[in-house]
Design an enzyme around this catalytic site. Structure first.
Site, PDB file in Angstrom:
ATOM      1  N   GLU A 130     -30.576 -16.025  -5.240  1.00 50.09           N
ATOM      2  CA  GLU A 130     -29.752 -16.552  -4.139  1.00 50.09           C
ATOM      3  C   GLU A 130     -29.391 -15.423  -3.188  1.00 50.09           C
ATOM      4  O   GLU A 130     -29.329 -14.275  -3.606  1.00 50.09           O
ATOM      5  CB  GLU A 130     -28.418 -17.106  -4.685  1.00 50.09           C
ATOM      6  CG  GLU A 130     -28.551 -18.259  -5.621  1.00 50.09           C
ATOM      7  CD  GLU A 130     -27.225 -18.587  -6.333  1.00 50.09           C
ATOM      8  OE1 GLU A 130     -26.170 -18.043  -5.957  1.00 50.09           O
ATOM      9  OE2 GLU A 130     -27.291 -19.385  -7.274  1.00 50.09           O
ATOM     10  N   LYS A 132     -26.812 -13.062  -1.301  1.00 51.90           N
ATOM     11  CA  LYS A 132     -25.447 -12.622  -1.599  1.00 51.90           C
ATOM     12  C   LYS A 132     -24.651 -12.711  -0.299  1.00 51.90           C
ATOM     13  O   LYS A 132     -24.892 -11.963   0.640  1.00 51.90           O
ATOM     14  CB  LYS A 132     -25.462 -11.189  -2.125  1.00 51.90           C
ATOM     15  CG  LYS A 132     -24.081 -10.703  -2.534  1.00 51.90           C
ATOM     16  CD  LYS A 132     -24.169  -9.342  -3.215  1.00 51.90           C
ATOM     17  CE  LYS A 132     -22.821  -8.881  -3.723  1.00 51.90           C
ATOM     18  NZ  LYS A 132     -21.789  -8.835  -2.709  1.00 51.90           N
ATOM     19  N   ASP A 134     -21.659 -12.565   2.376  1.00 52.02           N
ATOM     20  CA  ASP A 134     -20.634 -11.564   2.629  1.00 52.02           C
ATOM     21  C   ASP A 134     -19.393 -12.253   3.171  1.00 52.02           C
ATOM     22  O   ASP A 134     -19.163 -12.324   4.368  1.00 52.02           O
ATOM     23  CB  ASP A 134     -21.176 -10.544   3.643  1.00 52.02           C
ATOM     24  CG  ASP A 134     -20.427  -9.242   3.550  1.00 52.02           C
ATOM     25  OD1 ASP A 134     -19.605  -9.094   2.628  1.00 52.02           O
ATOM     26  OD2 ASP A 134     -20.662  -8.377   4.406  1.00 52.02           O
ATOM     27  N   GLU A 191     -18.231 -19.172  -1.698  1.00 51.79           N
ATOM     28  CA  GLU A 191     -17.928 -18.106  -0.746  1.00 51.79           C
ATOM     29  C   GLU A 191     -17.588 -18.718   0.605  1.00 51.79           C
ATOM     30  O   GLU A 191     -18.410 -19.430   1.186  1.00 51.79           O
ATOM     31  CB  GLU A 191     -19.172 -17.208  -0.616  1.00 51.79           C
ATOM     32  CG  GLU A 191     -18.904 -15.865  -0.017  1.00 51.79           C
ATOM     33  CD  GLU A 191     -18.498 -14.820  -1.066  1.00 51.79           C
ATOM     34  OE1 GLU A 191     -18.264 -15.185  -2.235  1.00 51.79           O
ATOM     35  OE2 GLU A 191     -18.400 -13.644  -0.680  1.00 51.79           O
ATOM     36  N   TYR A 243     -21.460 -21.809  -5.333  1.00 51.81           N
ATOM     37  CA  TYR A 243     -22.572 -21.238  -6.088  1.00 51.81           C
ATOM     38  C   TYR A 243     -22.383 -21.107  -7.599  1.00 51.81           C
ATOM     39  O   TYR A 243     -23.303 -20.669  -8.275  1.00 51.81           O
ATOM     40  CB  TYR A 243     -23.002 -19.888  -5.514  1.00 51.81           C
ATOM     41  CG  TYR A 243     -21.873 -18.901  -5.272  1.00 51.81           C
ATOM     42  CD1 TYR A 243     -21.089 -18.423  -6.302  1.00 51.81           C
ATOM     43  CD2 TYR A 243     -21.636 -18.440  -3.982  1.00 51.81           C
ATOM     44  CE1 TYR A 243     -20.076 -17.513  -6.068  1.00 51.81           C
ATOM     45  CE2 TYR A 243     -20.614 -17.527  -3.735  1.00 51.81           C
ATOM     46  CZ  TYR A 243     -19.836 -17.068  -4.785  1.00 51.81           C
ATOM     47  OH  TYR A 243     -18.839 -16.174  -4.547  1.00 51.81           O
ATOM     48  N   LYS A 331     -28.428  -5.169  -3.526  1.00 47.77           N
ATOM     49  CA  LYS A 331     -27.967  -5.100  -2.138  1.00 47.77           C
ATOM     50  C   LYS A 331     -29.082  -4.634  -1.204  1.00 47.77           C
ATOM     51  O   LYS A 331     -30.017  -3.967  -1.645  1.00 47.77           O
ATOM     52  CB  LYS A 331     -26.799  -4.118  -2.047  1.00 47.77           C
ATOM     53  CG  LYS A 331     -25.596  -4.594  -2.822  1.00 47.77           C
ATOM     54  CD  LYS A 331     -24.378  -4.246  -2.027  1.00 47.77           C
ATOM     55  CE  LYS A 331     -23.128  -4.439  -2.826  1.00 47.77           C
ATOM     56  NZ  LYS A 331     -21.954  -4.139  -2.041  1.00 47.77           N
ATOM     57  N   CYS A 425     -14.428   0.478  37.492  1.00 49.08           N
ATOM     58  CA  CYS A 425     -15.351  -0.453  36.852  1.00 49.08           C
ATOM     59  C   CYS A 425     -16.770  -0.193  37.344  1.00 49.08           C
ATOM     60  O   CYS A 425     -17.018  -0.186  38.547  1.00 49.08           O
ATOM     61  CB  CYS A 425     -14.929  -1.891  37.173  1.00 49.08           C
ATOM     62  SG  CYS A 425     -16.161  -3.097  36.685  1.00 49.08           S
ATOM     63  N   CYS A 428     -18.078  -3.170  39.631  1.00 45.99           N
ATOM     64  CA  CYS A 428     -17.521  -3.564  40.928  1.00 45.99           C
ATOM     65  C   CYS A 428     -16.665  -2.497  41.585  1.00 45.99           C
ATOM     66  O   CYS A 428     -16.245  -2.652  42.727  1.00 45.99           O
ATOM     67  CB  CYS A 428     -16.715  -4.852  40.781  1.00 45.99           C
ATOM     68  SG  CYS A 428     -15.130  -4.581  39.967  1.00 45.99           S
ATOM     69  N   CYS A 441     -11.459  -4.330  33.349  1.00 45.07           N
ATOM     70  CA  CYS A 441     -11.576  -4.366  34.798  1.00 45.07           C
ATOM     71  C   CYS A 441     -10.662  -5.487  35.299  1.00 45.07           C
ATOM     72  O   CYS A 441     -10.739  -6.603  34.815  1.00 45.07           O
ATOM     73  CB  CYS A 441     -13.021  -4.660  35.197  1.00 45.07           C
ATOM     74  SG  CYS A 441     -13.145  -5.170  36.914  1.00 45.07           S
ATOM     75  N   CYS A 447     -15.762  -9.434  40.296  1.00 49.26           N
ATOM     76  CA  CYS A 447     -16.608  -8.523  39.520  1.00 49.26           C
ATOM     77  C   CYS A 447     -17.797  -9.316  38.947  1.00 49.26           C
ATOM     78  O   CYS A 447     -17.597 -10.276  38.196  1.00 49.26           O
ATOM     79  CB  CYS A 447     -15.763  -7.914  38.407  1.00 49.26           C
ATOM     80  SG  CYS A 447     -16.680  -6.833  37.319  1.00 49.26           S
TER      81      CYS A 447
END
Ligand code: IVH
Length: 683
Positions: A130, A132, A134, A191, A243, A331, A425, A428, A441, A447
């Site tokens: 499967e 993993k 995060d 998860e 899972y 990993k 900026c 602009c 900005c 802009c």
């Protein structure tokens, strides 16, 4: 009554239902709604339109209101609504929540596989592979298929009760689909994660509101799930993959693969990228394949998990130091490469945030050519001390945007000057300003990278309400060179508008007229439309009431502003900066030249008809949208709030009112209908 198969039926009058009839209907509605939630959220195959779904939902709300004893805290109507808590309660898990042994290196995974073979006495070991994920590991418990609670992992034995937050995630069922019998007790593990896209959007909004952005989707998901107020969780782009079974009563399952198939039947969302395998080669090729695919997935994964499939073998292998011997995480190594940083440029985002970006000598990082990498903000550049000409190490983690990780020292080589943020900026030329770790900005009105967003905001309902001018049209206008800023909108003839995609004579004339009609709207709406940082609808009203006309506001000093109730230093600064900026001055002057003159507002001292009155709306109004009604109240000096309290003067009850009506009755607040409301605002 079966709303799974026949969702679109006409309902009987609520008054004509006996309690028993109502009970049956409520049950059927809940079952129907949950089934359509399952098709929509878990299977991704909706079978009914939003309109039909809403009809079912509203009917359920109405019945629950008419028969309050039928209410249940696992009803689809009760997903959001719990009150905030002071702290999260502790809860003991049904079974120890173990962690995973993990490695980056292939040889460690070979060792794991060899160990499995030795310890399964010559029998082949079947694995389930499967991704993993995060995210944040949680436990969810069901009794007889009905949701009981959700908890964080905590220390593995005891976690925190996050049931109310879990309930706001519509992917997670409140009742399991009842295909093949439901266990008396079931504790599952999964998860919770945030999609990459949802995460980016959330961070854009946070930066816009002056809040710190989350570092990555995992932190965003974990931070959100531990919120004390479920209302802050609802609407966040959270999702889940289930899972593992932590604990089950009355179990007939012999393997993990079967368990996952059972999850699918119960409506517990699983990940489709799982595979069965035996032997190291298959594991290695799955690892390879998923590491190539990871950037294409909508969510972050940081490796693969290898799990022994057979529960019998798992039991024999057992657990060591809080990690099962039967599972292993392999990993992905973060992809790194060294290259030369050629230049640091500053990029302007849609919300005006300025980001330093490293332009690199192109380099292949794990199959993708990288020639730009983000440096986040000025502090990051200083901390890493990277300068043009330096050798740098690039990482491409799960994220699509590669990052400059560090400088690779090259002794003896002469270095260029350190980077510093420009004062203007780059897109602009406006003078930029800093807030927290970021620079912005202030010239959003003209802009270029910001202009589409600003036009859309300028035309939005609560601003100048120019119908027919949404994102697509604004984009088209800018792309075709018809407008460079909001002032240009007023120079467009109906004929010009015919050049836009999808526009014909009638629609072009309508849009032209809609634009011209916004020249004399109340000052506060105009101020809100300008999109000044920190100036939302309410603040625009405060400013309008205090300064009454645009000229006075333009000339206001920071002190004048700060001396106004409700205006703090941050807002005062944002406002003065906005009006001091040359580019904004030019756009405002051109708006004036085009005849845009917002109507003066009367000050607070002159009492408006609804001055000081507090309104709460519930149910649907026939003649106004909720926003319009609220705006009318505000235009007349009143305020609209979202819940009934001691300060509420009127509750306006439309069709299908919600629980606020009961609150009003309980608290003795005056209830009026739409007709009364109309008279009130017209009188
Ligand atoms: S199984 C002991 N499967 O990884 C077996 N865990 O580093 C229980 N994780 O805390 C975990 N994806 O939050 C399992 N497909 C997956 C997973 C997974 C991510 C997380 C889990 C765990 C952490 C360990």
């Amino acid at each position: 009554m079966d709303f799974k198969k026949n969702p679109d039926i006409d309902f009987k009058d609520v008054d004509k239902l006996s309690r028993e009839e109502a009970r049956k209907e409520v049950e059927a509605l809940r079952e129907g709604i949950e089934y359509h939630d399952y098709l929509y959220y878990v299977k991704n195959q909706p079978r009914i339109s939003d309109a039909v779904y809403d009809k079912l939902f509203q009917r359920l709300e109405k019945l629950e209101e008419a028969f309050p004893d039928l209410l249940s805290d696992t009803s689809p109507t009760q997903r959001v609504g719990a009150e905030p808590v002071d702290e999260l309660k502790k809860v003991a898990h049904a079974e120890l929540m173990l962690s995973l042994n993990s490695a980056l290196e292939e040889k460690d995974v070979r060792n794991f596989h060899d160990f499995m073979r030795r310890n399964t006495k010559g029998k082949t070991v079947e694995y389930v592979l499967e991704p993993k994920f995060d995210g944040l590991s949680i436990e969810v418990v069901y009794e007889k298929g009905r949701f009981q609670y959700g908890a964080t992992r905590g220390n593995g034995e005891v976690g925190e009760d996050i049931s109310e937050n879990v309930k706001t995630i519509r992917v997670i069922p409140m009742h399991l689909q009842d295909g093949t019998g439901l266990p008396d007790f079931l504790s599952v593990r999964g998860e919770v994660f945030m999609t990459k896209q949802g995460f980016q959007q959330l961070n854009r909004e946070r930066i816009e509101k002056g809040q710190d952005p989350f570092a990555n989707p995992r932190n965003a998901a974990a931070g959100t799930m531990r919120q004390l107020d479920p209302k802050n969780v609802a609407g966040r782009p959270l999702d889940i993959f289930f899972y593992e079974i932590l604990n089950i009563e009355g179990d007939g399952l012999a393997s993990h693969w079967e368990a996952l198939k059972q999850f699918d039947r119960w409506g517990l969302k699983t990940n489709p990228h799982r595979e069965k395998a035996s032997g190291f080669e298959a594991i290695a090729s799955y690892h390879e394949k998923m590491s190539r695919r990871r950037d294409d997935l909508e969510y972050e994964i940081d490796g693969i998990v290898i799990k022994v499939d057979s529960y019998e073998q798992r039991a024999k292998l057992g657990v060591r130091q809080r990690s099962p011997r039967w599972a292993y995480a392999w990993k992905f190594s973060p992809k790194r490469e060294v290259t030369i940083l050629e230049e640091i440029v500053v990029q302007v985002g849609r919300t005006g945030v300025l980001t330093p970006v490293a332009l690199l000598q192109p380099v292949d990082v794990g199959g993708v050519t990288v020639s730009r990498a983000t440096l986040h903000n000025e502090d990051e550049v200083k901390k890493k001390d990277v300068r043009p000409g330096d050798k740098v190490r690039i990482v491409r983690a799960g994220d699509v945007i590669p990052e400059v990780m560090e400088r690779v020292k090259a002794p003896g080589k002469k270095r260029q000057k350190p980077f510093s943020m420009p004062t203007k900026c780059p897109a602009c030329g406006a003078k930029i300003f800093r807030e927290g770790a970021y620079y912005f900005c202030p010239a959003g009105l003209s802009c270029p990278p910001q202009v589409v967003g600003r036009i859309v905001h300028y035309a939005s309902r609560d601003a100048l309400d120019i119908s027919g001018l949404g994102e697509k049209t604004a984009q088209d206008m800018v792309q075709k060179g018809l407008v460079n800023d909001v002032a240009d909108l007023y120079t467009l003839s109906a004929k010009d508008l015919l050049k836009l995609d999808g526009f014909a004579q009638k629609s072009a004339t309508q849009l032209h007229d809609a634009i011209q009609e916004t020249k004399h709207l109340p000052l506060d709406r105009f101020l809100y439309a300008l999109g000044i940082r920190h100036v939302g609808r309410r603040m625009a009203r405060v400013l309008g009431e205090r300064f009454q006309n645009l000229e006075a506001l333009k000339e206001a000093t920071k002190n004048d502003l700060e001396n106004t109730e409700e205006i703090g230093p941050e807002i005062a600064r944002a406002v003065t900066q906005f009006f001091a900026e040359d580019i904004n001055k030019q756009v405002l002057a051109r708006l004036e030249k085009e005849g845009v003159e917002p109507n003066e507002m009367s000050g607070k001292q002159k009492a408006l008809p609804l001055q000081g009155k507090v309104f709460v709306f519930t149910g649907k109004l026939k003649n106004y949208t909720r926003n319009e009604a609220q705006r009318r109240v505000e235009d007349l000096g009143g305020r609209a709030t979202s819940s009934v309290s001691g300060e509420t003067d009127y509750v306006v009850a439309g069709a299908d009112p919600g629980s606020k009506l009961d609150d009003a009755k309980n608290q003795g607040v005056r209830i009026i209908d739409e007709e009364d409301f109309k008279k009130m605002i017209q009188g």
